[in-house]
Motif scaffolding. Structure first.
Motif, PDB file in Angstrom:
ATOM      1  N   GLN A 159      25.291   7.904-105.014  1.00 42.66           N
ATOM      2  CA  GLN A 159      26.674   7.393-104.181  1.00 42.66           C
ATOM      3  C   GLN A 159      26.967   8.649-103.120  1.00 42.66           C
ATOM      4  O   GLN A 159      25.615   9.166-102.886  1.00 42.66           O
ATOM      5  N   THR A 160      28.253   9.135-103.069  1.00 44.93           N
ATOM      6  CA  THR A 160      28.215   9.990-102.130  1.00 44.93           C
ATOM      7  C   THR A 160      29.531  11.021-102.939  1.00 44.93           C
ATOM      8  O   THR A 160      30.370  10.347-103.392  1.00 44.93           O
ATOM      9  N   PRO A 161      29.589  11.947-103.023  1.00 44.39           N
ATOM     10  CA  PRO A 161      29.194  13.211-101.872  1.00 44.39           C
ATOM     11  C   PRO A 161      27.679  13.213-101.362  1.00 44.39           C
ATOM     12  O   PRO A 161      27.338  13.466-102.989  1.00 44.39           O
ATOM     13  N   GLN A 162      27.040  13.549-100.180  1.00 44.13           N
ATOM     14  CA  GLN A 162      25.527  13.319-100.136  1.00 44.13           C
ATOM     15  C   GLN A 162      25.615  14.867 -99.788  1.00 44.13           C
ATOM     16  O   GLN A 162      26.689  15.257 -98.680  1.00 44.13           O
ATOM     17  N   GLY A 163      25.229  16.323 -99.808  1.00 37.91           N
ATOM     18  CA  GLY A 163      25.663  17.535 -99.330  1.00 37.91           C
ATOM     19  C   GLY A 163      23.939  18.026 -98.636  1.00 37.91           C
ATOM     20  O   GLY A 163      22.896  17.546 -99.501  1.00 37.91           O
ATOM     21  N   PHE A 164      24.007  18.340 -97.871  1.00 38.76           N
ATOM     22  CA  PHE A 164      21.822  19.470 -97.412  1.00 38.76           C
ATOM     23  C   PHE A 164      22.635  20.315 -96.632  1.00 38.76           C
ATOM     24  O   PHE A 164      23.464  20.802 -96.154  1.00 38.76           O
ATOM     25  N   ASP A 165      21.677  21.397 -96.042  1.00 31.51           N
ATOM     26  CA  ASP A 165      21.278  22.025 -95.136  1.00 31.51           C
ATOM     27  C   ASP A 165      21.946  21.274 -94.054  1.00 31.51           C
ATOM     28  O   ASP A 165      20.737  20.281 -93.501  1.00 31.51           O
ATOM     29  N   VAL A 166      22.552  21.797 -92.656  1.00 30.11           N
ATOM     30  CA  VAL A 166      23.174  21.372 -91.690  1.00 30.11           C
ATOM     31  C   VAL A 166      21.432  20.527 -90.808  1.00 30.11           C
ATOM     32  O   VAL A 166      21.444  19.689 -90.083  1.00 30.11           O
ATOM     33  N   GLU A 167      20.839  22.089 -90.343  1.00 34.19           N
ATOM     34  CA  GLU A 167      19.555  21.954 -89.191  1.00 34.19           C
ATOM     35  C   GLU A 167      18.472  21.210 -90.188  1.00 34.19           C
ATOM     36  O   GLU A 167      17.889  20.649 -89.287  1.00 34.19           O
ATOM     37  N   LEU A 168      17.895  21.205 -91.499  1.00 35.33           N
ATOM     38  CA  LEU A 168      17.094  20.175 -91.878  1.00 35.33           C
ATOM     39  C   LEU A 168      17.982  18.642 -91.938  1.00 35.33           C
ATOM     40  O   LEU A 168      16.797  18.165 -91.718  1.00 35.33           O
ATOM     41  N   LEU A 169      19.128  18.620 -92.206  1.00 33.87           N
ATOM     42  CA  LEU A 169      19.509  17.179 -92.116  1.00 33.87           C
ATOM     43  C   LEU A 169      19.915  16.476 -90.918  1.00 33.87           C
ATOM     44  O   LEU A 169      19.219  15.231 -89.839  1.00 33.87           O
TER      45      LEU A 169
END
Ligand SMILES: Nc1ccn([C@@H]2O[C@H](COP(=O)(O)OP(=O)(O)OP(=O)(O)O)[C@@H](O)[C@H]2O)c(=O)n1
Ligand SMILES: C[C@](O)(CO)[C@H](O)COP(=O)(O)O
Length: 225
Positions: A159-169
């Motif tokens: 599903q979403t939400p999906q969360g990430f470190d911005v720089e890595l994504l």
């Protein structure tokens, strides 16, 4: 927490003659329900709606109607969800270290789920909301013959939400462009780059409004909430 909402699709499977996110469920558009959840989630401090510029006047009208108090920006979408999120990442404010990505079409996700993902991403580099699969799943070949039955205990519906470190994504999306990867969610780019993605227990009711049947189910869920 920064929140990007991919909302730039065309809704082919819905068969509507407009962006399906403008279709109504219980007297509100689908995107309005999604935005109300984001407004109510205390962890969310900034919202970016990734959408096609020809839809912007309609989005602005909905935003004005809802009287949202959080900073909110419109960002030009791409021709696939993957491209849309790529554009969204480039448009994030420079101080964004982590981001949640939540489909505009998942209008039944609760503020609690957004908050749980925002809290969990403080401890992980990547996560997704997901629920255990309830059906027995079959792998089937082109001629309709079953090839195998995967072990259900290892199957989760993303599903979403999906969360990430911005720089890595951002790096994973750039690698996706270089390699020509085509994926249906952002977690798949992390997976392909060999970076761990954790599961946060999602919500059975957090369906993605994809077909006309989903509209009827959403209507039922919202009426009984
Ligand atoms: N070019 C695209 C395609 C999709 N999305 C968004 O990604 C989410 C999930 O996509 P999906 O449900 O597949 O939406 P559509 O692409 O509109 O539907 P379809 O695949 O049936 O055409 C939706 O909120 C949709 O607006 C997007 O931002 N940009
Ligand atoms: C991101 C997503 O909502 C996770 O379930 C989904 O992958 C969106 O795309 P889909 O092609 O409709 O599955």
């Amino acid at each position: 927490m920064y929140l990007l909402i991919p909302a730039a699709g065309s809704g082919k499977r819905m068969g509507a003659d407009q962006n399906k996110l403008f279709l109504q469920v219980r007297s509100q558009s689908i995107i309005a329900w999604t935005l109300l959840a984001a407004q109510a989630a205390s962890s969310i401090s900034w919202i970016g709606i990734i959408s096609q510029p020809h839809d912007w006047e309609d989005f602005k009208a909905i935003m004005a109607d809802l009287k949202l108090t959080k900073p909110i920006e419109l960002i030009a979408g791409g021709s696939t969800r993957q491209e849309s999120v790529y554009n969204g990442l480039q448009a994030l404010p420079a101080d964004a270290q982590q981001v949640l990505i939540h489909d505009g079409a998942r209008c039944l996700a609760t503020p609690d789920l957004l908050n749980a993902c925002a809290e969990a991403i403080r401890h992980y580099r990547g996560l997704i909301a997901a629920v255990p699969v309830k059906d027995t799943i079959k792998i089937v070949d082109e001629s309709g013959i079953i090839q195998s039955t995967p072990d259900r205990s290892q199957l989760w519906a993303a599903q979403t939400p999906q969360g990430f470190d911005v720089e890595l994504l951002k790096q994973c999306h750039a690698e996706g462009v270089r390699q020509g990867w085509e994926v249906t969610d952002d977690a798949a780019l992390f997976e392909k780059c060999g970076i761990e993605v954790h599961i946060v227990l999602g919500e059975e009711t957090n369906l993605k409004i994809t077909t006309p049947q989903d509209l009827a189910i959403a209507e039922f869920i919202l009426t009984n909430r």
